[in-house]
Design a protein around this motif. Sequence first.
Motif, PDB file in Angstrom:
ATOM      1  N   ILE A   1      -7.704   2.765   4.517  1.00 38.59           N
ATOM      2  CA  ILE A   1      -7.952   1.927   5.690  1.00 38.59           C
ATOM      3  C   ILE A   1      -7.651   2.618   7.014  1.00 38.59           C
ATOM      4  CG2 ILE A   1      -7.653  -0.247   4.455  1.00 38.59           C
ATOM      5  CD1 ILE A   1      -4.811  -0.413   5.645  1.00 38.59           C
ATOM      6  N   ARG A   2      -6.953   3.742   6.955  1.00 39.80           N
ATOM      7  CA  ARG A   2      -6.571   4.412   8.206  1.00 39.80           C
ATOM      8  C   ARG A   2      -6.414   5.904   7.939  1.00 39.80           C
ATOM      9  NH1 ARG A   2      -2.883   1.237   8.692  1.00 39.80           N
ATOM     10  NH2 ARG A   2      -1.267   2.317   7.611  1.00 39.80           N
ATOM     11  N   LYS A   3      -6.817   6.716   8.917  1.00 46.90           N
ATOM     12  CA  LYS A   3      -6.535   8.149   8.816  1.00 46.90           C
ATOM     13  C   LYS A   3      -6.273   8.692  10.200  1.00 46.90           C
ATOM     14  CE  LYS A   3     -11.138  10.327   8.611  1.00 46.90           C
ATOM     15  NZ  LYS A   3     -12.033  11.042   7.707  1.00 46.90           N
ATOM     16  N   SER A   4      -5.374   9.673  10.238  1.00 48.99           N
ATOM     17  CA  SER A   4      -4.946  10.229  11.512  1.00 48.99           C
ATOM     18  C   SER A   4      -4.785  11.747  11.370  1.00 48.99           C
ATOM     19  CB  SER A   4      -3.613   9.581  11.917  1.00 48.99           C
ATOM     20  OG  SER A   4      -3.122  10.155  13.095  1.00 48.99           O
ATOM     21  N   PRO A   5      -5.713  12.525  11.932  1.00 52.47           N
ATOM     22  CA  PRO A   5      -5.596  13.986  11.873  1.00 52.47           C
ATOM     23  C   PRO A   5      -4.381  14.475  12.673  1.00 52.47           C
ATOM     24  CG  PRO A   5      -7.805  13.310  12.531  1.00 52.47           C
ATOM     25  CD  PRO A   5      -6.936  12.095  12.587  1.00 52.47           C
ATOM     26  N   LYS A   6      -3.737  15.488  12.157  1.00 50.44           N
ATOM     27  CA  LYS A   6      -2.572  16.084  12.814  1.00 50.44           C
ATOM     28  C   LYS A   6      -2.916  17.493  13.289  1.00 50.44           C
ATOM     29  CE  LYS A   6      -0.092  12.552  11.783  1.00 50.44           C
ATOM     30  NZ  LYS A   6       0.171  11.563  12.771  1.00 50.44           N
ATOM     31  N   GLU A   7      -2.116  18.013  14.207  1.00 49.84           N
ATOM     32  CA  GLU A   7      -2.351  19.345  14.770  1.00 49.84           C
ATOM     33  C   GLU A   7      -2.239  20.462  13.740  1.00 49.84           C
ATOM     34  OE1 GLU A   7      -0.098  20.143  18.300  1.00 49.84           O
ATOM     35  OE2 GLU A   7      -0.739  18.275  19.256  1.00 49.84           O
ATOM     36  N   ASP A   8      -1.462  20.233  12.665  1.00 46.32           N
ATOM     37  CA  ASP A   8      -1.267  21.279  11.662  1.00 46.32           C
ATOM     38  C   ASP A   8      -2.407  21.351  10.640  1.00 46.32           C
ATOM     39  OD1 ASP A   8      -0.833  19.048  10.083  1.00 46.32           O
ATOM     40  OD2 ASP A   8       1.203  19.598   9.486  1.00 46.32           O
ATOM     41  N   GLY A   9      -3.469  20.551  10.836  1.00 50.74           N
ATOM     42  CA  GLY A   9      -4.606  20.576   9.925  1.00 50.74           C
ATOM     43  C   GLY A   9      -4.534  19.555   8.805  1.00 50.74           C
ATOM     44  N   THR A  10      -3.421  18.860   8.684  1.00 51.78           N
ATOM     45  CA  THR A  10      -3.316  17.817   7.672  1.00 51.78           C
ATOM     46  C   THR A  10      -3.823  16.493   8.238  1.00 51.78           C
ATOM     47  OG1 THR A  10      -1.053  17.211   8.280  1.00 51.78           O
ATOM     48  CG2 THR A  10      -1.315  18.909   6.577  1.00 51.78           C
ATOM     49  N   ILE A  11      -4.061  15.563   7.359  1.00 52.61           N
ATOM     50  CA  ILE A  11      -4.492  14.223   7.738  1.00 52.61           C
ATOM     51  C   ILE A  11      -3.562  13.226   7.057  1.00 52.61           C
ATOM     52  CG2 ILE A  11      -6.382  12.556   7.744  1.00 52.61           C
ATOM     53  CD1 ILE A  11      -8.297  14.988   7.354  1.00 52.61           C
ATOM     54  N   THR A  12      -3.040  12.290   7.835  1.00 55.80           N
ATOM     55  CA  THR A  12      -2.205  11.227   7.298  1.00 55.80           C
ATOM     56  C   THR A  12      -3.085  10.009   7.045  1.00 55.80           C
ATOM     57  OG1 THR A  12      -0.282  12.037   8.505  1.00 55.80           O
ATOM     58  CG2 THR A  12      -0.194   9.757   7.725  1.00 55.80           C
TER      59      THR A  12
ATOM     60  N   PRO B   1     -13.315   9.694   3.404  1.00 56.02           N
ATOM     61  CA  PRO B   1     -13.900   8.685   4.295  1.00 56.02           C
ATOM     62  C   PRO B   1     -13.111   7.373   4.253  1.00 56.02           C
ATOM     63  CG  PRO B   1     -15.207   8.895   2.290  1.00 56.02           C
ATOM     64  CD  PRO B   1     -14.126   9.937   2.220  1.00 56.02           C
ATOM     65  N   LEU B   2     -13.174   6.640   5.346  1.00 57.83           N
ATOM     66  CA  LEU B   2     -12.541   5.319   5.410  1.00 57.83           C
ATOM     67  C   LEU B   2     -13.330   4.322   4.569  1.00 57.83           C
ATOM     68  CD1 LEU B   2     -11.704   5.067   9.214  1.00 57.83           C
ATOM     69  CD2 LEU B   2     -10.108   5.490   7.332  1.00 57.83           C
ATOM     70  N   ASP B   3     -12.631   3.273   4.163  1.00 60.27           N
ATOM     71  CA  ASP B   3     -13.217   2.169   3.405  1.00 60.27           C
ATOM     72  C   ASP B   3     -13.724   2.563   2.027  1.00 60.27           C
ATOM     73  OD1 ASP B   3     -12.675   0.158   5.293  1.00 60.27           O
ATOM     74  OD2 ASP B   3     -14.396   0.794   6.471  1.00 60.27           O
ATOM     75  N   TYR B   4     -13.232   3.663   1.490  1.00 55.57           N
ATOM     76  CA  TYR B   4     -13.509   4.026   0.111  1.00 55.57           C
ATOM     77  C   TYR B   4     -12.280   3.701  -0.725  1.00 55.57           C
ATOM     78  CZ  TYR B   4     -18.050   6.270   0.495  1.00 55.57           C
ATOM     79  OH  TYR B   4     -19.389   6.510   0.662  1.00 55.57           O
ATOM     80  N   TYR B   5     -12.480   3.588  -2.022  1.00 55.76           N
ATOM     81  CA  TYR B   5     -11.433   3.205  -2.963  1.00 55.76           C
ATOM     82  C   TYR B   5     -11.206   4.340  -3.958  1.00 55.76           C
ATOM     83  CZ  TYR B   5     -12.832  -1.444  -1.355  1.00 55.76           C
ATOM     84  OH  TYR B   5     -13.135  -2.539  -0.581  1.00 55.76           O
TER      85      TYR B   5
ATOM     86  N   GLY C   1       0.796  -1.221   0.000  1.00 61.44           N
ATOM     87  CA  GLY C   1       0.000   0.000   0.000  1.00 61.44           C
ATOM     88  C   GLY C   1       0.824   1.264   0.000  1.00 61.44           C
ATOM     89  N   ILE C   2       0.140   2.386   0.254  1.00 60.50           N
ATOM     90  CA  ILE C   2       0.780   3.700   0.270  1.00 60.50           C
ATOM     91  C   ILE C   2       0.335   4.476   1.500  1.00 60.50           C
ATOM     92  CG2 ILE C   2       0.979   3.880  -2.239  1.00 60.50           C
ATOM     93  CD1 ILE C   2      -1.449   5.786  -2.194  1.00 60.50           C
ATOM     94  N   GLY C   3       1.134   5.473   1.860  1.00 58.10           N
ATOM     95  CA  GLY C   3       0.777   6.446   2.879  1.00 58.10           C
ATOM     96  C   GLY C   3       0.821   7.819   2.246  1.00 58.10           C
ATOM     97  N   PHE C   4      -0.165   8.664   2.558  1.00 54.73           N
ATOM     98  CA  PHE C   4      -0.139  10.020   2.012  1.00 54.73           C
ATOM     99  C   PHE C   4      -0.672  11.019   3.026  1.00 54.73           C
ATOM    100  CE2 PHE C   4      -4.294   8.437   0.470  1.00 54.73           C
ATOM    101  CZ  PHE C   4      -5.149   9.488   0.754  1.00 54.73           C
ATOM    102  N   VAL C   5      -0.387  12.293   2.752  1.00 53.01           N
ATOM    103  CA  VAL C   5      -0.787  13.395   3.627  1.00 53.01           C
ATOM    104  C   VAL C   5      -1.526  14.429   2.777  1.00 53.01           C
ATOM    105  CG1 VAL C   5       0.053  15.256   5.124  1.00 53.01           C
ATOM    106  CG2 VAL C   5       1.226  13.048   5.109  1.00 53.01           C
ATOM    107  N   THR C   6      -2.614  14.963   3.308  1.00 50.25           N
ATOM    108  CA  THR C   6      -3.384  15.993   2.623  1.00 50.25           C
ATOM    109  C   THR C   6      -4.264  16.718   3.642  1.00 50.25           C
ATOM    110  OG1 THR C   6      -4.933  16.420   0.790  1.00 50.25           O
ATOM    111  CG2 THR C   6      -5.285  14.408   2.066  1.00 50.25           C
ATOM    112  N   THR C   7      -4.874  17.810   3.220  1.00 55.00           N
ATOM    113  CA  THR C   7      -5.878  18.458   4.063  1.00 55.00           C
ATOM    114  C   THR C   7      -7.283  18.017   3.670  1.00 55.00           C
ATOM    115  OG1 THR C   7      -5.909  20.408   2.639  1.00 55.00           O
ATOM    116  CG2 THR C   7      -4.464  20.494   4.580  1.00 55.00           C
ATOM    117  N   ASN C   8      -7.406  17.246   2.585  1.00 55.62           N
ATOM    118  CA  ASN C   8      -8.702  16.684   2.185  1.00 55.62           C
ATOM    119  C   ASN C   8      -9.162  15.682   3.236  1.00 55.62           C
ATOM    120  OD1 ASN C   8      -9.070  17.894  -0.486  1.00 55.62           O
ATOM    121  ND2 ASN C   8      -7.308  16.664  -1.075  1.00 55.62           N
TER     122      ASN C   8
END
Length: 118
Positions: A80-91, A55-59, A45-52
């Motif tokens: 499969i996973r998302k983690s909001p960060k303090e800077d407003g981005t989501i991993t 939803p989970l479980d979408y393709y 898989g991949i890991g990415f960061v964005t402010t978008n």
Amino acid sequence: MQEKRRSKRLPIDLELVVSKLFRQQEIDNLDAAAPIHVVDVSKLGIGFVTTNDFPLDYYFNAKLELGSPENSLYCVVRIIRKSPKEDGTITYGCEFVGMAPILYPIFETYEAMVAEAE
């Protein structure tokens, strides 16, 4: 610390565009104007960061270029996973769906390129 993942994560610096998300038969068109920055990739898989906020479980469909245009993969990934960060981005963490093992040598070639560059 030993990596406990089933597949080694490799650093990568890619930009990605997601225009549609889907889940079974439903399709959601997105206004994903914020950049999507892929930060790591593995055979699984991949890991990415964005402010978008996706939803989970979408393709979504993705094109990944691993080191050179000849090593491009067109694939489907599932969020499969998302983690909001303090800077407003989501991993986000995503897994490849239906990735054929015959494509694994592309990842091995990319891993060798990363190791050589270090």
